[in-house]
Motif scaffolding. Structure first.
Motif, PDB file in Angstrom:
ATOM      1  N   ASN A 116      40.409  46.601  34.343  1.00 30.85           N
ATOM      2  CA  ASN A 116      39.395  47.377  33.638  1.00 30.85           C
ATOM      3  C   ASN A 116      38.063  46.747  34.018  1.00 30.85           C
ATOM      4  OD1 ASN A 116      37.805  48.887  31.977  1.00 30.85           O
ATOM      5  ND2 ASN A 116      38.671  48.132  30.067  1.00 30.85           N
ATOM      6  N   PHE A 117      37.399  47.385  34.960  1.00 32.57           N
ATOM      7  CA  PHE A 117      36.153  46.859  35.492  1.00 32.57           C
ATOM      8  C   PHE A 117      35.002  47.542  34.787  1.00 32.57           C
ATOM      9  CE2 PHE A 117      32.964  45.177  37.964  1.00 32.57           C
ATOM     10  CZ  PHE A 117      32.370  46.047  38.867  1.00 32.57           C
ATOM     11  N   GLN A 118      34.250  46.771  34.045  1.00 26.31           N
ATOM     12  CA  GLN A 118      33.076  47.265  33.334  1.00 26.31           C
ATOM     13  C   GLN A 118      31.854  46.562  33.919  1.00 26.31           C
ATOM     14  OE1 GLN A 118      33.214  49.635  30.899  1.00 26.31           O
ATOM     15  NE2 GLN A 118      35.439  49.770  31.161  1.00 26.31           N
ATOM     16  N   LYS A 119      31.225  47.217  34.891  1.00 26.79           N
ATOM     17  CA  LYS A 119      30.157  46.546  35.629  1.00 26.79           C
ATOM     18  C   LYS A 119      28.967  46.184  34.748  1.00 26.79           C
ATOM     19  CE  LYS A 119      27.616  46.790  39.991  1.00 26.79           C
ATOM     20  NZ  LYS A 119      27.334  47.609  41.202  1.00 26.79           N
ATOM     21  N   ALA A 120      28.575  47.106  33.900  1.00 24.13           N
ATOM     22  CA  ALA A 120      27.409  46.841  33.051  1.00 24.13           C
ATOM     23  C   ALA A 120      27.666  45.666  32.112  1.00 24.13           C
ATOM     24  CB  ALA A 120      27.044  48.087  32.256  1.00 24.13           C
ATOM     25  N   ALA A 121      28.882  45.592  31.629  1.00 28.16           N
ATOM     26  CA  ALA A 121      29.241  44.515  30.712  1.00 28.16           C
ATOM     27  C   ALA A 121      29.667  43.257  31.459  1.00 28.16           C
ATOM     28  CB  ALA A 121      30.361  44.975  29.785  1.00 28.16           C
ATOM     29  N   LYS A 122      29.776  43.348  32.776  1.00 21.11           N
ATOM     30  CA  LYS A 122      30.224  42.228  33.612  1.00 21.11           C
ATOM     31  C   LYS A 122      31.563  41.706  33.111  1.00 21.11           C
ATOM     32  CE  LYS A 122      25.518  41.166  34.938  1.00 21.11           C
ATOM     33  NZ  LYS A 122      24.377  40.253  34.885  1.00 21.11           N
ATOM     34  N   SER A 123      32.468  42.642  32.987  1.00 21.46           N
ATOM     35  CA  SER A 123      33.804  42.323  32.508  1.00 21.46           C
ATOM     36  C   SER A 123      34.836  42.826  33.510  1.00 21.46           C
ATOM     37  CB  SER A 123      34.019  42.980  31.145  1.00 21.46           C
ATOM     38  OG  SER A 123      35.358  42.884  30.734  1.00 21.46           O
ATOM     39  N   PHE A 124      35.893  42.042  33.701  1.00 20.32           N
ATOM     40  CA  PHE A 124      36.887  42.362  34.714  1.00 20.32           C
ATOM     41  C   PHE A 124      38.247  41.900  34.197  1.00 20.32           C
ATOM     42  CE2 PHE A 124      38.357  43.538  38.755  1.00 20.32           C
ATOM     43  CZ  PHE A 124      39.058  42.515  39.371  1.00 20.32           C
ATOM     44  N   SER A 125      38.846  42.668  33.315  1.00 15.93           N
ATOM     45  CA  SER A 125      40.110  42.254  32.714  1.00 15.93           C
ATOM     46  C   SER A 125      41.289  42.759  33.529  1.00 15.93           C
ATOM     47  CB  SER A 125      40.211  42.748  31.266  1.00 15.93           C
ATOM     48  OG  SER A 125      40.127  44.162  31.227  1.00 15.93           O
ATOM     49  N   LEU A 126      42.375  42.013  33.463  1.00 13.28           N
ATOM     50  CA  LEU A 126      43.603  42.338  34.187  1.00 13.28           C
ATOM     51  C   LEU A 126      44.665  42.772  33.187  1.00 13.28           C
ATOM     52  CD1 LEU A 126      45.334  42.237  36.853  1.00 13.28           C
ATOM     53  CD2 LEU A 126      45.977  39.918  36.155  1.00 13.28           C
ATOM     54  N   LYS A 127      45.234  43.933  33.418  1.00 12.68           N
ATOM     55  CA  LYS A 127      46.322  44.419  32.571  1.00 12.68           C
ATOM     56  C   LYS A 127      47.616  44.375  33.349  1.00 12.68           C
ATOM     57  CE  LYS A 127      47.108  48.846  31.369  1.00 12.68           C
ATOM     58  NZ  LYS A 127      46.936  50.160  30.676  1.00 12.68           N
ATOM     59  N   ILE A 128      48.619  43.746  32.730  1.00  9.60           N
ATOM     60  CA  ILE A 128      49.945  43.692  33.330  1.00  9.60           C
ATOM     61  C   ILE A 128      50.867  44.540  32.460  1.00  9.60           C
ATOM     62  CG2 ILE A 128      51.824  42.225  34.129  1.00  9.60           C
ATOM     63  CD1 ILE A 128      49.841  39.882  34.198  1.00  9.60           C
ATOM     64  N   SER A 129      51.393  45.590  33.008  1.00 10.99           N
ATOM     65  CA  SER A 129      52.285  46.482  32.278  1.00 10.99           C
ATOM     66  C   SER A 129      53.739  46.092  32.515  1.00 10.99           C
ATOM     67  CB  SER A 129      52.064  47.929  32.728  1.00 10.99           C
ATOM     68  OG  SER A 129      50.718  48.305  32.567  1.00 10.99           O
TER      69      SER A 129
END
Lengths: 114, 114
Positions: free
Chosen positions: B67-80
């Protein structure tokens, strides 16, 4: 704040030269690592030192010779390198050699072999 | 200076559950790469997923997505559908386009429980 300092930042050398990369950490850690990152491969672990003893060598060619004189310093001695050795070399440290310890990375040394 | 922060030192989830690892970064750059690396007990780093900042679409790779949120400078990884083999250290990393210096977070230790 990295806590892990690598020098030099950039290094250009010929295939017959001998040079050394240096890594220094002031975090009180006991484990240090060398990684290689190249355009062709993702990050590769090269060597692990734990309490100054080498605990891992991932089939690295002998033209790369690591040295760990104390827990704060790690060197990578280079000789007779090949063009494919051009890469970014990263040093990291952790509290000890346990696999799941957080690792602190240096900024890397960009090595170019002519 | 760029920084990468992984705020979760350790996480545990049951097998088959979905887990999200967080990563935030700080940069003034507009174009860059973001990575998630996995380091299993074997220690060798595995590139899990890569995201180019100029691409709005979130990168996916099988059970792994970001989940890349450029404005928030966030880059979370989801493992399903997490699997026991997903147990490892996970490192988030940042790299500018014109400077191949790569900056790592300190890692998140993930345990998948049977």
């Amino acid at each position: 704040e990295t806590g892990v300092t690598q020098t030099p930042r950039h290094l250009v050398m010929g295939m017959t030269n001998k040079k050394s990369l240096k890594c220094e950490q002031h975090l009180g850690h006991n484990a240090m690592y060398w990684y290689k990152q190249s355009a062709k491969k993702p990050l590769e672990l090269m060597f692990v030192y734990n309490f100054k003893e080498q605990t891992e060598n991932n089939s690295v060619p002998s033209r790369f010779s690591p040295e760990c004189p104390n827990s704060s310093h790690l060197f990578l001695h280079l000789h007779t390198l090949q063009p494919e050795d051009s890469a970014l070399y990263l040093c990291a440290s952790s509290q000890d050699g346990q696999i799941n310890q957080p690792q602190h990375f240096g900024d890397g040394t960009r090595l170019s072999i002519l | 200076a760029q920084t990468v922060t992984q705020s979760q030192p350790e996480m545990s989830v049951q097998e088959a559950e979905t887990v999200t690892l967080s990563c935030t970064y700080d940069t003034s750059e507009n174009n860059y790469y973001l990575f998630w690396y996995k380091q299993p007990p074997s220690r060798q780093m595995i590139l899990v997923i890569r995201q180019e900042a100029y691409k709005q679409q979130n990168a996916t790779e099988n059970r792994f997505s970001v989940n890349f949120q450029k404005a928030a400078k966030s880059f979370s990884l989801k493992i399903s559908d997490s699997q026991l083999g997903d147990t490892a250290m996970y490192f988030c990393a940042f790299m500018k386009l014109r400077d191949d210096k790569i900056i790592f977070g300190k890692g998140t230790r993930l345990h998948i429980l049977p």
